[in-house]
Design a protein around this motif. Structure first.
Motif, PDB file in Angstrom:
ATOM      1  N   ARG A   2      32.561  42.075  46.419  1.00  0.00           N
ATOM      2  CA  ARG A   2      32.873  42.635  45.114  1.00  0.00           C
ATOM      3  C   ARG A   2      31.607  43.056  44.376  1.00  0.00           C
ATOM      4  NH1 ARG A   2      36.273  38.535  41.824  1.00  0.00           N
ATOM      5  NH2 ARG A   2      35.965  40.186  40.245  1.00  0.00           N
ATOM      6  N   HIS A  33      30.633  30.749  37.733  1.00  0.00           N
ATOM      7  CA  HIS A  33      29.707  31.052  38.832  1.00  0.00           C
ATOM      8  C   HIS A  33      28.291  30.745  38.347  1.00  0.00           C
ATOM      9  CE1 HIS A  33      33.223  33.747  39.482  1.00  0.00           C
ATOM     10  NE2 HIS A  33      33.063  33.376  40.753  1.00  0.00           N
ATOM     11  N   LEU A  62      27.489  32.423  47.548  1.00  0.00           N
ATOM     12  CA  LEU A  62      28.806  32.866  47.104  1.00  0.00           C
ATOM     13  C   LEU A  62      29.731  33.031  48.303  1.00  0.00           C
ATOM     14  CD1 LEU A  62      27.882  35.701  44.574  1.00  0.00           C
ATOM     15  CD2 LEU A  62      28.798  33.441  43.990  1.00  0.00           C
ATOM     16  N   LEU A  78      31.891  38.869  37.988  1.00  0.00           N
ATOM     17  CA  LEU A  78      32.980  38.466  38.880  1.00  0.00           C
ATOM     18  C   LEU A  78      34.168  37.896  38.114  1.00  0.00           C
ATOM     19  CD1 LEU A  78      31.064  36.818  41.878  1.00  0.00           C
ATOM     20  CD2 LEU A  78      32.108  39.089  41.771  1.00  0.00           C
ATOM     21  N   GLU A 100      33.506  37.463  47.346  1.00  0.00           N
ATOM     22  CA  GLU A 100      32.876  37.709  46.044  1.00  0.00           C
ATOM     23  C   GLU A 100      31.593  38.509  46.211  1.00  0.00           C
ATOM     24  OE1 GLU A 100      32.537  33.963  44.031  1.00  0.00           O
ATOM     25  OE2 GLU A 100      34.628  34.039  43.362  1.00  0.00           O
TER      26      GLU A 100
END
Length: 380
Positions: free
Chosen positions: A33, A80, A26, A99, A30
């Motif tokens: 997060r 994702h 990733l 996400l 992200e």
């Protein structure tokens, strides 16, 4: 084979974010997060992968542990694909991961998120355009109003086009009477302004144009008094009168006002009909007169009346057409009050008593009263 996930405490460590970014493939932002709050990381791992991730995170100071996944493996997120989907998209119901949830907890897939951004941008573009148009209209209106208000400073003579419209023939005698009539009207305006000590020899210059046919123009007020009917009527008049201006030769220069006089045949056996209307504080007025008339007292009074409307003066008569007291009187302090010596121009009737009067016989019997003089800023 059993699947595991890693349960973590929140961490702002850059090192921990880099571990998760490499493990889940990733972007670093992200991964941050995912570590911004305590959670079970949304990816199914085998036991060895889970153990390696736990060890690497603990080296970065993150409190974490591997927990077994109960039940079947989760579906993956379309946006994702390395992460498990947890909620359906609010718009298309496709499954998405954590996400893909916005700051308000709304779940959107990549396609729906992009469409929402486009709709938001389009909305703000429309709003911006409308605001721009509104601001432009306000500025135009303010500029126009200031230009109109400058007329009342009386720093220069005002120029008024008096345009004759007639469907039938206008004799040379009638045309000549109108030429002399607008001159008399200019003299009358100078006389009345002089009574209020307006230091401008000839404050208004009336210029005659026509007669012209008028094309499609009709002096017919709308039957419906609603704003939409008035707006449509104003648009029709504006279009028709633009052609009239071209035909009469008055479109090539600016005017402080244009008064259009529609000459019609008098009704046989009926009263002589002279009436008018004007845009309050505007630049255009309409008068309906008699085509064969050469005396013109009523028509000239109506021209002055509608022009003064354009300058902001108000009607001073009651529902029956008689002068209101005191604004409709030339000499409101006169003793005795009646009869008055002249007709107030915003009334058009010489008051003989309460609710009684007669039409003026010449411009000598028409005058500007104190209330109208204040509206014209000839006095205070």
């Amino acid at each position: 084979m059993s699947a595991f996930r890693v349960q973590v405490e929140a961490s702002g460590s850059r090192g921990a974010a880099m571990v998760v970014a490499r493990a889940f493939q990733l972007p670093l932002e992200e991964a941050r997060r995912l570590l911004a709050e305590p959670r079970v990381l949304p990816r199914d791992l085998d036991e060895a992968e889970a153990g390696r991730l736990v060890e690497a995170l603990r080296r970065q100071g993150v409190t974490c542990a591997a927990v077994p996944v109960v039940g079947r493996a989760s579906a993956v997120c379309g946006r994702h694909p390395v992460l498990s989907a947890e909620r359906p998209c609010e718009e298309c119901r496709a499954l998405v991961c954590v996400l893909c949830q916005g700051a308000e907890g709304r779940a959107l897939c990549a396609g729906c998120a992009a469409r929402r951004v486009r709709r938001t941008r389009a909305k703000w573009l429309r709003v911006s355009v409308l605001l721009g148009v509104l601001v432009g209209l306000v500025l135009w209106g303010v500029s126009r109003q200031r230009s109109r208000d400058r007329r009342l400073t009386w720093e220069r003579p005002l120029e008024v086009a008096v345009v004759l419209l007639a469907r039938g023939e206008v004799t040379p005698e009638v045309r000549g009477a109108w030429e002399k009539g607008v001159e008399r009207l200019g003299d009358w305006a100078a006389r009345e302004a002089g009574r209020y000590r307006v230091e401008l020899g000839r404050p208004v210059r009336f210029v005659l144009a026509g007669p012209v046919s008028g094309g499609d123009f009709r002096f017919e007020p709308p039957e419906d008094t609603g704003w939409w009917a008035r707006l449509r009527q104003a648009h029709r008049w504006s279009t028709a009168l633009a052609a009239v201006d071209e035909e009469a030769g008055v479109s090539s220069r600016p005017w402080d006002a244009r008064i259009y006089v529609v000459l019609e045949d008098a009704q046989e056996g009926g009263p002589r009909l002279v009436e008018g209307m004007a845009e309050a504080g505007g630049t255009m007025g309409l008068v309906r007169g008699v085509r064969g008339d050469t005396g013109l007292t009523l028509e000239l009074t109506a021209v002055a009346h509608e022009f003064f409307h354009c300058l902001g003066a108000a009607d001073a008569y009651d529902a029956e057409g008689h002068a209101r007291v005191p604004e409709g009187l030339v000499e409101p302090g006169r003793e005795p009050l009646y009869p008055q010596p002249a007709a107030e121009v915003m009334v058009g009737e010489v008051p003989l008593g309460e609710a009684r009067g007669r039409l003026p016989e010449s411009l000598e019997e028409v005058a500007v009263g104190p209330a109208t003089a204040r509206a014209l800023r000839w006095t205070w």
